[in-house]
Design a protein around this motif. Structure first.
Motif, PDB file in Angstrom:
ATOM      1  N   LEU A 113      -5.488   0.369   5.151  1.00  0.00           N
ATOM      2  CA  LEU A 113      -4.523  -0.005   4.110  1.00  0.00           C
ATOM      3  C   LEU A 113      -3.081   0.233   4.540  1.00  0.00           C
ATOM      4  N   SER A 143       0.808  -1.220   0.000  1.00  0.00           N
ATOM      5  CA  SER A 143       0.000   0.000   0.000  1.00  0.00           C
ATOM      6  C   SER A 143       0.839   1.267   0.000  1.00  0.00           C
ATOM      7  N   ALA A 165      -1.620   2.954   4.339  1.00  0.00           N
ATOM      8  CA  ALA A 165      -1.060   3.776   3.260  1.00  0.00           C
ATOM      9  C   ALA A 165      -0.729   5.157   3.812  1.00  0.00           C
ATOM     10  N   SER A 193      -0.983   6.003  -4.975  1.00  0.00           N
ATOM     11  CA  SER A 193      -2.083   5.407  -4.211  1.00  0.00           C
ATOM     12  C   SER A 193      -3.456   5.868  -4.668  1.00  0.00           C
TER      13      SER A 193
END
Length: 321
Positions: free
Chosen positions: A206, A61, A208, A159
């Motif tokens: 995620l 991610s 991220a 992303s």
């Protein structure tokens, strides 16, 4: 006829090459985030190792393909040359694929490539520009497996493409199910509201970093962009059922953007990832509507330059003394 085709192919190659060279030879140290991008080249392998150590989800991610590209370039080139390659090659791919797609609208396409919302991806949002280049390669590919392999790479470069590919899949499913335009609109809007209100949670789930950072950024919008793209959506709606079905992804993405506009600053970054698809969809209108659409878009871009005319490099420069 073949002569004209060859001349046009040579023209778009030279135009794309000139576009890429012009952008990649700009000074490296005056634009926003350039120090961060140089740091990516220097530390790509370290960041990959760090993310891997945090687990598979964190690794996947946090844009591993982007880091891999920087790592490989850093092994073969000095950091400045590597950065120019990261700018130049995506800029060439984007401009070449776009100019090749609609020969009859080449003048509008050249202006689209100069829009601040497009060119910024090769000046300050370099990671996104790289992902957009791969996305357009997939979009125009006629080989099914190549198309989906390239699509699959894009979220691992930037992303925002996690959301782009989700909307792409959703639009394909809705068209396959033969849902009407009104029902599709409701689904796209509901999806946008869900993402807009839950983006910070999505970022945490995620793992991220980029999504989490953007979700936590204060939202400051004038509403001008919302009004403009709402008008464009209404223009699309006027084209009728066939147009809406054939351009379902572009229309759906526009609705998704409008639904998230006032909810998260990340909506603009997601929209920029597929802005070119929306622009190309507008050129699928009938001739009179097509010119109205293109003139509106170019005027909107020119207004953006005008508003930033007093800033260094139209606002693209870093805020340094």
């Amino acid at each position: 006829m073949m002569g004209r085709v060859s001349v046009y192919r040579m023209f778009i190659f030279l135009a794309a090459f000139s576009y890429a060279v012009a952008l990649s030879t700009l000074p490296l140290d005056i634009f926003k985030d350039r120090l961060n991008y140089l740091a990516y080249v220097d530390n790509a392998w370290l960041l990959l190792s760090y993310n891997w150590g945090r687990g598979a989800l964190s690794f996947l991610s946090n844009e591993p393909v982007w880091l891999l590209i920087n790592g490989v370039l850093g092994d073969f080139f000095d950091r400045e040359s590597a950065l120019r390659i990261v700018i130049g090659i995506p800029a060439f791919i984007v401009s070449f694929r776009v100019l090749r797609s609609r020969p009859e609208n080449v003048l509008w396409l050249l202006l689209f490539l100069l829009l601040p919302q497009v060119i910024k991806n090769h000046i300050i949002h370099l990671r996104q520009g790289c992902a957009i280049a791969v996305f357009l390669m997939a979009w125009f590919s006629h080989r099914r497996y190549v198309k989906y392999a390239l699509f699959a790479l894009t979220p691992f470069i930037h992303s925002s493409f996690f959301f782009v590919m989700a909307i792409y899949s959703l639009s394909g499913a809705l068209v396959y199910l033969r849902l009407g335009a009104s029902l599709r609109t409701i689904v796209y809007a509901a999806s946008g509201l869900f993402v807009g209100m839950g983006l910070s949670v999505i970022g945490v789930l995620l793992e991220a970093r980029q999504i989490g950072e953007m979700a936590g950024t204060g939202l400051e919008v004038s509403g001008l962009g919302f009004v403009f793209w709402l008008l464009i959506l209404l223009l699309f709606k006027l084209q009728g059922r066939v147009f809406l079905r054939e351009n379902a992804f572009a229309v759906g993405f526009l609705i998704f953007y409008l639904a998230t506009y006032f909810l998260t600053v990340f909506s603009g970054r997601i929209f920029e990832s597929c802005l070119m698809i929306v622009l190309l969809a507008g050129l699928n209108m009938s001739r009179s509507w097509r010119h109205v659409f293109a003139a509106m878009v170019v005027a909107y871009g020119a207004f953006g330059y005008f508003m930033n005319a007093g800033l260094p490099w139209f606002g693209f420069a870093a805020n340094v003394p």
